[in-house]
Scaffold this motif. Structure first.
Motif, PDB file in Angstrom:
ATOM      1  N   TYR A  50       2.603  -0.971  -5.802  1.00 33.29           N
ATOM      2  CA  TYR A  50       2.599  -2.285  -6.229  1.00 33.29           C
ATOM      3  C   TYR A  50       3.698  -3.299  -4.906  1.00 33.29           C
ATOM      4  N   MET A  51       4.564  -2.410  -4.180  1.00 35.40           N
ATOM      5  CA  MET A  51       5.380  -3.236  -3.142  1.00 35.40           C
ATOM      6  C   MET A  51       4.469  -2.873  -2.035  1.00 35.40           C
ATOM      7  N   ASP A  96      -6.510   7.825  -7.580  1.00 34.42           N
ATOM      8  CA  ASP A  96      -6.234   7.113  -5.997  1.00 34.42           C
ATOM      9  C   ASP A  96      -4.852   6.184  -6.226  1.00 34.42           C
ATOM     10  N   TYR A  97      -4.483   5.977  -7.038  1.00 30.10           N
ATOM     11  CA  TYR A  97      -2.614   5.691  -6.880  1.00 30.10           C
ATOM     12  C   TYR A  97      -1.754   6.636  -7.680  1.00 30.10           C
ATOM     13  N   CYS A  98      -0.255   6.191  -7.644  1.00 29.29           N
ATOM     14  CA  CYS A  98       0.563   7.318  -8.271  1.00 29.29           C
ATOM     15  C   CYS A  98       0.662   8.393  -8.911  1.00 29.29           C
ATOM     16  N   ALA A  99       1.263   9.323  -9.538  1.00 29.51           N
ATOM     17  CA  ALA A  99       0.816  10.162 -10.101  1.00 29.51           C
ATOM     18  C   ALA A  99       2.006   9.594 -11.124  1.00 29.51           C
ATOM     19  N   ASN A 100       2.970   9.305 -11.209  1.00 32.08           N
ATOM     20  CA  ASN A 100       3.977   8.421 -12.828  1.00 32.08           C
ATOM     21  C   ASN A 100       4.535   7.394 -11.997  1.00 32.08           C
ATOM     22  N   SER A 101       3.739   6.796 -12.818  1.00 37.17           N
ATOM     23  CA  SER A 101       4.593   5.184 -12.491  1.00 37.17           C
ATOM     24  C   SER A 101       5.852   4.674 -13.078  1.00 37.17           C
ATOM     25  N   LEU A 102       6.428   4.176 -12.388  1.00 44.88           N
ATOM     26  CA  LEU A 102       7.781   4.323 -12.894  1.00 44.88           C
ATOM     27  C   LEU A 102       8.632   5.469 -13.621  1.00 44.88           C
ATOM     28  N   MET A 103       7.897   7.060 -12.893  1.00 44.13           N
ATOM     29  CA  MET A 103       8.647   8.220 -13.576  1.00 44.13           C
ATOM     30  C   MET A 103       8.253   8.261 -14.206  1.00 44.13           C
ATOM     31  N   ILE A 104       7.800   7.432 -15.486  1.00 45.56           N
ATOM     32  CA  ILE A 104       7.387   6.966 -16.617  1.00 45.56           C
ATOM     33  C   ILE A 104       6.372   7.667 -17.287  1.00 45.56           C
ATOM     34  N   PHE A 105       5.175   6.587 -16.376  1.00 45.20           N
ATOM     35  CA  PHE A 105       4.149   6.720 -16.785  1.00 45.20           C
ATOM     36  C   PHE A 105       2.958   7.313 -15.872  1.00 45.20           C
ATOM     37  N   GLY A 106       2.318   8.641 -16.773  1.00 44.85           N
ATOM     38  CA  GLY A 106       1.120   9.040 -16.457  1.00 44.85           C
ATOM     39  C   GLY A 106       0.236   8.752 -15.489  1.00 44.85           C
ATOM     40  N   ARG A 107      -0.761   8.979 -15.617  1.00 41.66           N
ATOM     41  CA  ARG A 107      -2.218   8.499 -15.331  1.00 41.66           C
ATOM     42  C   ARG A 107      -2.655   8.892 -15.864  1.00 41.66           C
ATOM     43  N   ASP A 108      -3.193   9.353 -17.443  1.00 43.28           N
ATOM     44  CA  ASP A 108      -3.392   9.195 -18.589  1.00 43.28           C
ATOM     45  C   ASP A 108      -2.356   8.650 -19.839  1.00 43.28           C
ATOM     46  N   GLU A 135       3.212 -10.663 -15.576  1.00 46.19           N
ATOM     47  CA  GLU A 135       2.837 -10.008 -14.688  1.00 46.19           C
ATOM     48  C   GLU A 135       2.932  -8.982 -14.070  1.00 46.19           C
ATOM     49  N   PHE A 136       3.928  -9.223 -13.567  1.00 45.71           N
ATOM     50  CA  PHE A 136       4.966  -8.023 -12.624  1.00 45.71           C
ATOM     51  C   PHE A 136       5.014  -6.691 -13.239  1.00 45.71           C
ATOM     52  N   ILE A 137       5.358  -6.844 -14.613  1.00 47.93           N
ATOM     53  CA  ILE A 137       5.954  -5.451 -15.257  1.00 47.93           C
ATOM     54  C   ILE A 137       4.046  -4.838 -15.528  1.00 47.93           C
ATOM     55  N   VAL A 138       3.114  -5.612 -15.493  1.00 45.48           N
ATOM     56  CA  VAL A 138       2.288  -5.084 -15.979  1.00 45.48           C
ATOM     57  C   VAL A 138       0.909  -4.867 -14.806  1.00 45.48           C
ATOM     58  N   LYS A 139       1.536  -5.224 -13.624  1.00 44.95           N
ATOM     59  CA  LYS A 139       0.809  -4.486 -12.407  1.00 44.95           C
ATOM     60  C   LYS A 139       1.653  -3.062 -11.757  1.00 44.95           C
ATOM     61  N   VAL A 140       3.395  -3.514 -11.869  1.00 48.28           N
ATOM     62  CA  VAL A 140       4.127  -2.154 -11.653  1.00 48.28           C
ATOM     63  C   VAL A 140       3.876  -1.273 -12.919  1.00 48.28           C
ATOM     64  N   ILE A 141       3.451  -1.027 -13.681  1.00 49.93           N
ATOM     65  CA  ILE A 141       3.296   0.263 -14.883  1.00 49.93           C
ATOM     66  C   ILE A 141       1.460   0.920 -14.235  1.00 49.93           C
ATOM     67  N   ALA A 142       0.912  -0.324 -13.855  1.00 49.40           N
ATOM     68  CA  ALA A 142      -0.645   0.430 -13.656  1.00 49.40           C
ATOM     69  C   ALA A 142      -0.230   0.262 -12.066  1.00 49.40           C
ATOM     70  N   TYR A 143      -0.106  -0.092 -10.887  1.00 46.43           N
ATOM     71  CA  TYR A 143       0.258   0.365  -9.894  1.00 46.43           C
ATOM     72  C   TYR A 143       1.446   1.892  -9.490  1.00 46.43           C
ATOM     73  N   GLY A 144       2.342   1.520  -9.843  1.00 40.98           N
ATOM     74  CA  GLY A 144       3.408   2.294  -9.744  1.00 40.98           C
ATOM     75  C   GLY A 144       4.088   1.145  -9.173  1.00 40.98           C
ATOM     76  N   PHE A 145       5.609   1.639  -8.475  1.00 39.77           N
ATOM     77  CA  PHE A 145       6.337   0.293  -7.562  1.00 39.77           C
ATOM     78  C   PHE A 145       6.904   0.302  -6.164  1.00 39.77           C
ATOM     79  N   ILE A 146       6.948   1.381  -5.578  1.00 35.95           N
ATOM     80  CA  ILE A 146       7.131   1.657  -4.410  1.00 35.95           C
ATOM     81  C   ILE A 146       7.570   2.883  -4.154  1.00 35.95           C
ATOM     82  N   CYS A 147       7.158   2.834  -2.473  1.00 35.94           N
ATOM     83  CA  CYS A 147       7.639   4.753  -1.911  1.00 35.94           C
ATOM     84  C   CYS A 147       6.211   5.327  -2.268  1.00 35.94           C
TER      85      CYS A 147
END
Length: 177
Positions: free
Chosen positions: A142-143, A33-45, A125-137
């Motif tokens: 996260y945002m 249910d979240y973005c495919a690539n978090s920070l354009m680095i971390f895929g769902r898998d 905490e911020f970094i973990v949540k951004v990696i988990a959910y993605g940051f923006i857009c």
């Protein structure tokens, strides 16, 4: 929402839909249910993202949110101690000076040193949540959460207060945590 099975001449079965509506403000526990690539680095898998995601959505008694809540309360306690014991004789400019006759000055210096620890924990905490959910857009990043937006402003202001640059004091924003 329900689906009606095709009529095979016997009886009609009502089947529950696989998707259920989440309560307002509730986060989905499905990484899809979240973005495919978090920070354009971390895929769902990605193992790192899956670990961060599992930490964020865990419902254990000692969950990530409870861990962070503990440090929020501890930080609030420390901020209260400084505000109750501020002795302006301790200060000669920006740095508190501990005096042998005044234990309040030493406590204020200790609490100021702990601020780096709290900022580091909240940054993690911020970094973990951004990696988990993605940051923006994208949806569910996260945002897109109002509490996370406030958290981002607080973490950013905490980092700013730690810099030696002559910037305006935004430390009061920590009380919103």
């Amino acid at each position: 929402m329900s689906k009606v099975a095709p009529d095979d001449g016997a009886n009609k079965e009502v089947v529950e839909a696989e998707e259920k509506e989440l309560a307002d403000g509730e986060k989905s526990t499905d990484i899809n249910d979240y973005c495919a690539n978090s920070l354009m680095i971390f895929g769902r898998d990605s193992g790192i993202r899956v670990s961060c995601f599992n930490a964020c959505v865990s419902t254990n008694t000692m969950s990530f949110d409870n861990f962070i809540l503990f440090f929020i309360l501890l930080n609030a306690l420390f901020m209260m101690l400084v505000n109750l014991n501020t002795d302006f004789e301790c200060f000669d400019g920006a740095e508190p000076q501990a005096k042998a006759s005044n234990s309040n000055c030493a406590m204020i210096a200790f609490v100021d040193n702990c601020e780096l620890m709290f900022t580091t924990i909240f940054l993690i905490e911020f970094i973990v949540k951004v990696i988990a959910y993605g940051f923006i857009c994208e949806k569910n990043t996260y945002m897109t959460d109002m509490w996370c937006q406030l958290d981002f402003v607080i973490v950013a202001s905490s980092i700013i207060t730690l810099t030696p640059l002559p910037l305006p004091n935004v430390g009061f924003l920590r009380s919103f945590r």
